[in-house]
Each structure stands twice: as C-alpha cells, then as structure tokens.
Design a protein around this motif. Structure first.
Motif, mmCIF file in Angstrom:
data_model
loop_
_atom_site.group_PDB
_atom_site.id
_atom_site.type_symbol
_atom_site.label_atom_id
_atom_site.label_comp_id
_atom_site.label_asym_id
_atom_site.label_seq_id
_atom_site.Cartn_x
_atom_site.Cartn_y
_atom_site.Cartn_z
ATOM 1 N N SER A 177 45.528 50.933 -67.511
ATOM 2 C CA SER A 177 45.485 52.394 -67.385
ATOM 3 C C SER A 177 44.079 52.902 -67.107
ATOM 4 C CB SER A 177 46.031 53.057 -68.653
ATOM 5 O OG SER A 177 45.335 52.610 -69.800
ATOM 6 N N ASP A 178 43.073 52.153 -67.476
ATOM 7 C CA ASP A 178 41.701 52.653 -67.385
ATOM 8 C C ASP A 178 40.848 51.927 -66.352
ATOM 9 O OD1 ASP A 178 42.228 54.503 -69.366
ATOM 10 O OD2 ASP A 178 41.620 53.150 -70.977
ATOM 11 N N ALA A 179 41.394 51.003 -65.620
ATOM 12 C CA ALA A 179 40.766 50.224 -64.548
ATOM 13 C C ALA A 179 40.739 48.750 -64.921
ATOM 14 C CB ALA A 179 39.354 50.694 -64.199
ATOM 15 N N LEU A 180 40.914 47.918 -63.900
ATOM 16 C CA LEU A 180 40.982 46.471 -64.104
ATOM 17 C C LEU A 180 39.739 45.954 -64.819
ATOM 18 C CD1 LEU A 180 42.235 43.677 -63.614
ATOM 19 C CD2 LEU A 180 41.119 43.681 -61.365
ATOM 20 N N ALA A 181 38.543 46.341 -64.376
ATOM 21 C CA ALA A 181 37.319 45.812 -64.972
ATOM 22 C C ALA A 181 37.221 46.166 -66.449
ATOM 23 C CB ALA A 181 36.095 46.334 -64.226
ATOM 24 N N LEU A 182 37.533 47.423 -66.778
ATOM 25 C CA LEU A 182 37.430 47.871 -68.163
ATOM 26 C C LEU A 182 38.523 47.237 -69.028
ATOM 27 C CD1 LEU A 182 36.170 49.620 -70.328
ATOM 28 C CD2 LEU A 182 37.461 51.570 -69.445
ATOM 29 N N ASP A 183 39.755 47.212 -68.539
ATOM 30 C CA ASP A 183 40.832 46.670 -69.348
ATOM 31 C C ASP A 183 40.759 45.149 -69.472
ATOM 32 O OD1 ASP A 183 42.070 49.066 -70.095
ATOM 33 O OD2 ASP A 183 43.069 49.234 -68.168
ATOM 34 N N ALA A 184 40.261 44.471 -68.441
ATOM 35 C CA ALA A 184 40.040 43.029 -68.567
ATOM 36 C C ALA A 184 39.010 42.739 -69.649
ATOM 37 C CB ALA A 184 39.592 42.449 -67.228
ATOM 38 N N SER A 185 37.999 43.610 -69.758
ATOM 39 C CA SER A 185 36.984 43.407 -70.799
ATOM 40 C C SER A 185 37.588 43.569 -72.191
ATOM 41 C CB SER A 185 35.815 44.383 -70.597
ATOM 42 O OG SER A 185 36.160 45.703 -71.008
ATOM 43 N N ARG A 186 38.641 44.370 -72.312
ATOM 44 C CA ARG A 186 39.300 44.542 -73.610
ATOM 45 C C ARG A 186 40.032 43.263 -74.025
ATOM 46 N NH1 ARG A 186 40.825 50.601 -71.699
ATOM 47 N NH2 ARG A 186 39.127 51.662 -72.800
ATOM 48 N N ILE A 187 40.698 42.610 -73.077
ATOM 49 C CA ILE A 187 41.324 41.329 -73.397
ATOM 50 C C ILE A 187 40.258 40.307 -73.741
ATOM 51 C CG2 ILE A 187 42.559 39.360 -72.400
ATOM 52 C CD1 ILE A 187 44.399 41.248 -70.988
ATOM 53 N N ALA A 188 39.177 40.268 -72.955
ATOM 54 C CA ALA A 188 38.107 39.308 -73.210
ATOM 55 C C ALA A 188 37.522 39.503 -74.605
ATOM 56 C CB ALA A 188 37.016 39.449 -72.149
ATOM 57 N N SER A 189 37.254 40.756 -74.973
ATOM 58 C CA SER A 189 36.663 41.044 -76.276
ATOM 59 C C SER A 189 37.621 40.707 -77.410
ATOM 60 C CB SER A 189 36.260 42.517 -76.343
ATOM 61 O OG SER A 189 35.753 42.853 -77.609
ATOM 62 N N ALA A 190 38.881 41.121 -77.272
ATOM 63 C CA ALA A 190 39.844 40.880 -78.344
ATOM 64 C C ALA A 190 40.138 39.394 -78.529
ATOM 65 C CB ALA A 190 41.143 41.627 -78.040
#
Length: 330
Positions: free
Chosen positions: A244-257
C-alpha cells in the motif's frame, strides 16, 4: 447500520442526506449491499453476527477527504470500490478469505442520497468481483463537514496459520502478485494536470481517465489480487503484506520484521508498464508482496522479483534501495 421500521420519504433522485435523514438514507443504501455467505445476522440489530469457525483476522482503514482522496477527482463509485479493495487486500495479505465488512460513513448533509447509492453499488460490485461470498454486515452513517470513510474487514483463515511479515527466511524467493507502479503514476498525473489555477479540476480528471485509464483508475479504483492471498499462503508463503505504501518501503518492513535483506532485481520489475521509479516508490498499488521457499512451486499469476539474503534492508541489483514511499504525515 441499524434498521428502522419508521416511515421514510419516497425515493427522490435529487434528495440530500439532510432532507431524508439517516433512516431514509439507510433505507435506500442497505438493500444494495451483499449479505455474505458467513453472515448469520446482518444489518438491523445493534451488532452483526458472522460465522467464525476458528481463527479470523481483523483490519481497518480510513479514507479522509483531502489526505486520502480529492472530491473533484474521485466519484462516489470510485470511493466505494476503493474502500472495499484496500481493506480486502489487507485481509488477503494475511492469507485469509474475506468474510465481512463494516462500513462507516460521515458525509456533509448536502450529499445527494443518489451518490451514496452509487457508493454502495460500487462497493458491492467490488466485493462480488474481488471476494465473492463476503458481506457488508453493518456500519454507521453520520454527518461531517468533510467526507470520512472507515471500513473494518474480517476474514477467515480456514484452518491456515496467518502469514506474517516476520517469517521470511534466507534463500526464499521474493514474489509479487498484482500490479506495481500504475497507481503512483496515476496520482502523479492527477497532481500534474488536474489542478487548474490552484483548484482541483473534475473536468481535467475526467480527461485523464480517458487518456490514461490504466494509471488513473489504478489510483482511483484499484483492483488488488485478493484471491491470491490464500493461494500464496497455501503455496507456503513465509511472509506477506499488502503493498500500500510502495514496494521499496513495504519490502523494508518485511526485511526489518524478519531480520533479513530483500535483494530485488530490476529486470523483472521493468516488466510492469509504469516507470521503474513509480514501481519502486509509487504507493497505493495494493499488490501482494510475499516470500516463498525456494522449493515451493510458483503459483500462476505470481512474478519472482528477488531473493532473501542474510543482512538487513533492501537492495536493487546489489545497491541499497531507499525505503521511500507514501507517508500521510510527510
């Protein structure tokens, strides 16, 4: 949306919410909404009753006139479709099957009831298309100077474990289902060409719908791949979320979690019709981003775009990728 047995004015195509009142408006809206296969008690009591055999998921999203949509650019039908789609995508991202929506509306009293009927019709059509069997089981209608739309969505895991953001493993493939970049391209077009003398223009927005339908409609009335949520879960997805917030930003959320690095490749991302920068940073795509074990079969309709590595953050062709995207407070 409590029902009422009080008499209501006859339907009038030009009547406003203030003229017919809450009861009159609801009497025209509720019959247009789908009941749903899992609904035991729908609108008419203080709360709905929905069948839930086992674990279920719950999500909510709010659309506020101004930050989230512009009244000159979005029709009420657009708003109904988008309100359904954004919430259904969140349910799907957990690997769940959408079962019920609760919809709350706050609108100016001058709003024609016919516009709310258009909203309800489009919402019902989006539910029927994206999540057959899901119902609209209740909600609320009140008045406000600006339009506010709040939807709460429920979904059944049907015996599955939920797919979280925190399960990606080193060696997994990074995949996406749905479109990337078109919605960001669309909103950029609207801001560039549908503001005339500092005022948002409905006429210019309509022109852009005709000249750039893919991009503009992806922004105003998205069609996320809701059915792919359970498909990816059944394929063994280790992590997943709604982009919902952009591939780069949301991919970073999976990476961080997950405590890993998502290494993306530009070549498959260039297969989308939008420019690469929009694909990476555009936002509001509502595609599903997931990680799958290397041994898992890739479902139809899914594109492999990278791999999970040891490390942190997100890279594109080996270079660090800025976690930039949509932020309502930015």
């Amino acid at each position: 949306m409590p029902a009422t047995d009080a008499p209501t004015p006859a339907a009038d195509a030009d009547a406003t919410v203030a003229q017919v009142g809450e009861r009159g408006a609801l009497a025209r809206i509720i019959p247009r909404l789908p009941r749903g296969d899992d609904t035991l008690v729908g609108p008419g009591d203080d709360a709905a009753v929905v069948r839930a055999d086992g674990s279920f998921v719950v999500t909510t999203d709010t659309m506020l006139e101004g930050p989230d949509f512009r009244a000159a650019w979005s029709t009420w039908a657009d708003l109904g479709a988008k309100a359904a789609a954004t919430n259904l995508a969140d349910v799907a991202a957990m690997g769940a099957r959408p079962t019920a929506l609760v919809v709350a509306l706050a609108v100016p009293g001058s709003t024609p009831v016919a516009e709310l009927e258009a909203f309800a019709d489009a919402l019902a059509a989006a539910v029927a298309s994206l999540a057959p069997g899901c119902g609209v089981v209740g909600g609320d209608l009140t008045t406000s100077e600006r339009t506010v739309i709040a939807v709460t969505a429920f979904g059944s895991l049907d015996g599955r474990s939920p797919v979280l953001r925190s399960g990606a493993q080193v060696g997994d493939r990074v995949v996406v289902a749905g479109d990337l970049g078109s919605a960001g391209e669309g909103v950029a077009l609207l801001f560039a060409e549908a503001i005339v003398d500092g005022v948002e223009s409905a006429d210019e927005a309509q022109r852009l719908r005709i000249e750039h339908p893919r991009a503009v409609m992806a922004q105003l009335a998205p069609l996320p791949p809701v059915a792919m949520g359970p498909v990816l879960a059944d394929a063994g997805a280790t992590a997943m979320l709604d982009v919902s917030d952009a591939l780069a930003l949301d991919a970073s959320r999976i990476a961080s979690a997950s405590g890993v690095r998502l290494a993306l490749r530009a070549a498959p991302l260039r297969s989308f019709p939008a420019p690469l920068d929009r694909v990476l940073h555009g936002g509001e795509d509502h595609a599903l981003l997931a990680t799958l074990p290397a041994s898992a079969a890739l479902p139809d309709g899914v594109l492999e775009i990278g791999v999970v590595e040891a490390g942190d953050g997100v890279t594109l062709d080996g270079e660090p990728l800025e976690a930039r995207g949509w932020d309502p407070f930015a």
